[in-house]
Design an enzyme around this catalytic site. Sequence first.
Site, PDB file in Angstrom:
ATOM      1  N   ASP A  49       0.826  -1.197   0.000  1.00 61.05           N
ATOM      2  CA  ASP A  49       0.000   0.000   0.000  1.00 61.05           C
ATOM      3  C   ASP A  49       0.863   1.251   0.000  1.00 61.05           C
ATOM      4  O   ASP A  49       2.007   1.229   0.467  1.00 61.05           O
ATOM      5  CB  ASP A  49      -0.901   0.032   1.238  1.00 61.05           C
ATOM      6  CG  ASP A  49      -1.909  -1.097   1.258  1.00 61.05           C
ATOM      7  OD1 ASP A  49      -2.334  -1.534   0.177  1.00 61.05           O
ATOM      8  OD2 ASP A  49      -2.257  -1.541   2.367  1.00 61.05           O
ATOM      9  N   ARG A  50       0.299   2.334  -0.464  1.00 58.72           N
ATOM     10  CA  ARG A  50       1.018   3.613  -0.518  1.00 58.72           C
ATOM     11  C   ARG A  50       1.527   4.014   0.871  1.00 58.72           C
ATOM     12  O   ARG A  50       2.607   4.591   1.012  1.00 58.72           O
ATOM     13  CB  ARG A  50       0.065   4.680  -1.078  1.00 58.72           C
ATOM     14  CG  ARG A  50       0.689   6.025  -1.277  1.00 58.72           C
ATOM     15  CD  ARG A  50      -0.294   6.948  -1.966  1.00 58.72           C
ATOM     16  NE  ARG A  50       0.274   8.286  -2.031  1.00 58.72           N
ATOM     17  CZ  ARG A  50      -0.430   9.378  -1.879  1.00 58.72           C
ATOM     18  NH1 ARG A  50      -1.742   9.311  -1.673  1.00 58.72           N
ATOM     19  NH2 ARG A  50       0.151  10.550  -1.942  1.00 58.72           N
TER      20      ARG A  50
END
Length: 189
Positions: A49-50
Site C-alpha cells: 500500500d502507498r
Amino acid sequence: MARLILFNKPYGVLSQFTDAAGQGAGDGPRATLSDHIAVPGVYPAGRLDRDSEGLLLLTDDGRLQARIADPRFKAPKTYLVQVEGTVTDAALDQLRRGLRLKDGMTLPAEAKAIDPPQLWPRDPPVRFRKTVPDAWIALTLREGRNRQVRRMTAAVGLPTLRLVRWRIGDWTLDGLAPGDWREVAVPTH
C-alpha cells in the site's frame, strides 16, 4: 536470464510505475516506482500500500512473479508493525491462531512482540502521543489479502501506526535505504 530487483519502497510511493488516477487528493502528482527505478521491463511481484514501506520485489519473469506473489505458493512475508497500545499474549495468540475478518478466516500467522527495530525515520513521522503507548510486532504471513496486516492488528485492538515489510521468502531489506534498490541472482528452483 531473468532479472530480480529488491527495492525498499518509501512511504507514500505507489507500487506501480504510473499513476493512473493522476494525482492524490489535492497533493499533486503521486510518487511511483518510476521515480526510483529506471529498469525497463520489470514489474512488481505483489504490492505494498502507498502508506506502507519496505521490501518490494520486481522481475521481468512472469513465472517468478507468480511464484513470489501468488498466495498458492505461500511465500512467507515478514512485517515489522508499530501498533498503538500494549501488546498482550492474548492478542499475539489470536494472531497466531488466525482471525475472522470480513473476507473470512486468515491463516495462522507467526507473531511476536519485538523491541523497536533500528529503522530509518519515516517521512512524515508517525504521530507521537504521550498518553497512548505503542509497541512493535514481527508478523509473518503466508497469504496476502488487501490491507491484511492492518486489519488483523485492528481486530485484536492494536491499530497499525507504521508498517514495514522486511522479508519476502529468503530476501530481506538488509543494507537497503528507502528508495534504494539492488539486483540479485534469480533462484534456480
